[in-house]
Design a protein around this motif. Structure first.
Motif, PDB file in Angstrom:
ATOM      1  N   ALA A 136       0.833  -1.203   0.000  1.00 36.19           N
ATOM      2  CA  ALA A 136       0.000   0.000   0.000  1.00 36.19           C
ATOM      3  C   ALA A 136       0.868   1.252   0.000  1.00 36.19           C
ATOM      4  O   ALA A 136       0.609   2.215  -0.735  1.00 36.19           O
ATOM      5  CB  ALA A 136      -0.939  -0.008   1.199  1.00 36.19           C
ATOM      6  N   LEU A 137       1.903   1.237   0.826  1.00 32.43           N
ATOM      7  CA  LEU A 137       2.848   2.351   0.832  1.00 32.43           C
ATOM      8  C   LEU A 137       3.564   2.430  -0.508  1.00 32.43           C
ATOM      9  O   LEU A 137       3.818   3.516  -1.036  1.00 32.43           O
ATOM     10  CB  LEU A 137       3.861   2.178   1.968  1.00 32.43           C
ATOM     11  CG  LEU A 137       5.001   3.199   2.025  1.00 32.43           C
ATOM     12  CD1 LEU A 137       4.456   4.610   2.205  1.00 32.43           C
ATOM     13  CD2 LEU A 137       5.984   2.832   3.132  1.00 32.43           C
ATOM     14  N   GLY A 138       3.894   1.260  -1.074  1.00 31.31           N
ATOM     15  CA  GLY A 138       4.571   1.225  -2.366  1.00 31.31           C
ATOM     16  C   GLY A 138       3.741   1.854  -3.472  1.00 31.31           C
ATOM     17  O   GLY A 138       4.278   2.516  -4.367  1.00 31.31           O
ATOM     18  N   ALA A 139       2.418   1.670  -3.425  1.00 34.03           N
ATOM     19  CA  ALA A 139       1.541   2.285  -4.428  1.00 34.03           C
ATOM     20  C   ALA A 139       1.615   3.800  -4.332  1.00 34.03           C
ATOM     21  O   ALA A 139       1.698   4.510  -5.351  1.00 34.03           O
ATOM     22  CB  ALA A 139       0.111   1.807  -4.220  1.00 34.03           C
ATOM     23  N   LYS A 140       1.600   4.310  -3.125  1.00 32.05           N
ATOM     24  CA  LYS A 140       1.688   5.763  -2.909  1.00 32.05           C
ATOM     25  C   LYS A 140       3.042   6.301  -3.355  1.00 32.05           C
ATOM     26  O   LYS A 140       3.129   7.326  -4.042  1.00 32.05           O
ATOM     27  CB  LYS A 140       1.453   6.068  -1.433  1.00 32.05           C
ATOM     28  CG  LYS A 140       1.529   7.542  -1.075  1.00 32.05           C
ATOM     29  CD  LYS A 140       1.295   7.751   0.413  1.00 32.05           C
ATOM     30  CE  LYS A 140       1.420   9.224   0.786  1.00 32.05           C
ATOM     31  NZ  LYS A 140       1.223   9.442   2.242  1.00 32.05           N
ATOM     32  N   PHE A 180      13.572  -3.613 -11.525  1.00 26.42           N
ATOM     33  CA  PHE A 180      13.072  -2.704 -10.505  1.00 26.42           C
ATOM     34  C   PHE A 180      14.028  -2.623  -9.310  1.00 26.42           C
ATOM     35  O   PHE A 180      14.196  -1.559  -8.716  1.00 26.42           O
ATOM     36  CB  PHE A 180      11.682  -3.138 -10.036  1.00 26.42           C
ATOM     37  CG  PHE A 180      10.562  -2.572 -10.868  1.00 26.42           C
ATOM     38  CD1 PHE A 180       9.998  -1.347 -10.553  1.00 26.42           C
ATOM     39  CD2 PHE A 180      10.088  -3.258 -11.980  1.00 26.42           C
ATOM     40  CE1 PHE A 180       8.969  -0.816 -11.324  1.00 26.42           C
ATOM     41  CE2 PHE A 180       9.057  -2.745 -12.749  1.00 26.42           C
ATOM     42  CZ  PHE A 180       8.502  -1.519 -12.432  1.00 26.42           C
ATOM     43  N   GLN A 181      14.662  -3.752  -8.969  1.00 26.57           N
ATOM     44  CA  GLN A 181      15.568  -3.739  -7.829  1.00 26.57           C
ATOM     45  C   GLN A 181      16.816  -2.894  -8.089  1.00 26.57           C
ATOM     46  O   GLN A 181      17.415  -2.360  -7.149  1.00 26.57           O
ATOM     47  CB  GLN A 181      15.983  -5.167  -7.464  1.00 26.57           C
ATOM     48  CG  GLN A 181      14.855  -5.989  -6.834  1.00 26.57           C
ATOM     49  CD  GLN A 181      15.304  -7.385  -6.481  1.00 26.57           C
ATOM     50  OE1 GLN A 181      15.968  -7.602  -5.482  1.00 26.57           O
ATOM     51  NE2 GLN A 181      14.943  -8.347  -7.324  1.00 26.57           N
ATOM     52  N   PHE A 226       4.638  -3.535  -4.160  1.00 23.64           N
ATOM     53  CA  PHE A 226       3.505  -3.040  -4.941  1.00 23.64           C
ATOM     54  C   PHE A 226       3.558  -3.558  -6.375  1.00 23.64           C
ATOM     55  O   PHE A 226       2.553  -4.038  -6.920  1.00 23.64           O
ATOM     56  CB  PHE A 226       3.504  -1.515  -4.930  1.00 23.64           C
ATOM     57  CG  PHE A 226       2.643  -0.904  -5.996  1.00 23.64           C
ATOM     58  CD1 PHE A 226       1.265  -1.027  -5.947  1.00 23.64           C
ATOM     59  CD2 PHE A 226       3.214  -0.204  -7.066  1.00 23.64           C
ATOM     60  CE1 PHE A 226       0.464  -0.465  -6.942  1.00 23.64           C
ATOM     61  CE2 PHE A 226       2.420   0.356  -8.052  1.00 23.64           C
ATOM     62  CZ  PHE A 226       1.045   0.225  -7.997  1.00 23.64           C
ATOM     63  N   VAL A 227       4.722  -3.470  -7.000  1.00 22.68           N
ATOM     64  CA  VAL A 227       4.847  -3.908  -8.392  1.00 22.68           C
ATOM     65  C   VAL A 227       4.593  -5.414  -8.504  1.00 22.68           C
ATOM     66  O   VAL A 227       3.967  -5.881  -9.461  1.00 22.68           O
ATOM     67  CB  VAL A 227       6.234  -3.547  -8.959  1.00 22.68           C
ATOM     68  CG1 VAL A 227       6.381  -4.067 -10.379  1.00 22.68           C
ATOM     69  CG2 VAL A 227       6.442  -2.038  -8.938  1.00 22.68           C
TER      70      VAL A 227
END
Length: 242
Positions: A136-140, A180-181, A226-227
């Motif tokens: 959820a934090l990752g989406a933000k 992504f990493q 998130f991804v």
């Protein structure tokens, strides 16, 4: 008497398909509605002389309950054929799993929904990477840190840079997790990205050309989570990016 002899003569000369009782095939409503059975059953009967008809009470049944090898799939739903082991029913199963049967199944084009496939990969799928961050934090964070260039989702569908791949497209790549990493090391990110404790400070003589993107390792882990939970874009064919 002559009429009776004529009837006997006609019965004796009838084709095997007409002389044999048809085998009923029960199927889930989704298969019956799609029109697949109307496509494949006459073709099987024509090839073999064995009549198979759609029948909710039939002794054969197409089901999603595992029973030996699958016969076809549609999307994520795999179908199996239950038989009583009789020769004619097993012949129908064999035909479905033959090259001719597979081509017949895959030649059918439904009016709605995905096509059927009779091909099954036998290779063991690689385990999906797992990330422990807060999705959820990752989406933000993805919108805040990446959304000015990348389309992250519906929230900024019209705000990304056209030449920059969306998160959905990147997610469809086979090596999306490694990309992504290590995104901060992939051009053009090093020029404006700082990951706390990982990247070196900007050269004083070469400052960031735009407002810098700064992240902590925990925030990066959240974005990865998130991804990982985000659906990949349907590209129709594998995408290869240099």
């Amino acid at each position: 008497m002559r009429h009776a002899l004529l009837c006997l003569t006609l019965l004796a000369s009838a084709s095997p398909c007409a002389a044999q009782e048809a085998i009923g095939l029960a199927s889930p409503e989704a298969v019956a509605r799609s029109g697949l059975l109307q496509h494949i059953l006459p073709r099987f009967s024509l090839k073999t002389g064995i009549r198979v008809i759609a029948d909710p009470e039939g002794p054969m049944e197409l089901t999603t309950v595992t029973d030996n090898a699958p016969v076809f799939r549609r999307g994520d739903v795999v179908y199996f054929l239950h038989t009583d082991g009789s020769e004619r029913q097993e012949r129908f199963r064999d035909w479905l799993q033959s090259d001719v049967g597979k081509r017949t199944i895959e030649a059918f084009v439904p009016q709605d929904g995905p096509a059927y496939s009779a091909s099954f990969e036998t290779e063991e799928a690689e385990a999906a990477p797992q990330f422990n961050g807060n999705a959820a934090l990752g989406a933000k964070l993805s919108l805040e840190k990446c959304g000015r260039c990348h389309v992250v989702g519906e929230q900024n569908r019209m705000k990304g840079i056209g030449s920059t791949p969306s998160f959905g497209v990147l997610r469809a790549l086979s090596d999306w997790d490694s990309r992504f990493q290590s995104f901060y090391a992939l051009r053009p990110h090093p020029a404006f990205t700082q990951v706390e404790g990982i990247t070196a400070p900007f050269d004083a003589e070469r400052p960031s050309p735009i407002h810098p993107v700064t992240l902590t390792p925990e925030e990066l882990e959240a974005i990865l989570a998130f991804v990982a939970a985000t659906g990949a874009a349907d590209l129709g064919a594998p995408l290869i990016m240099k």
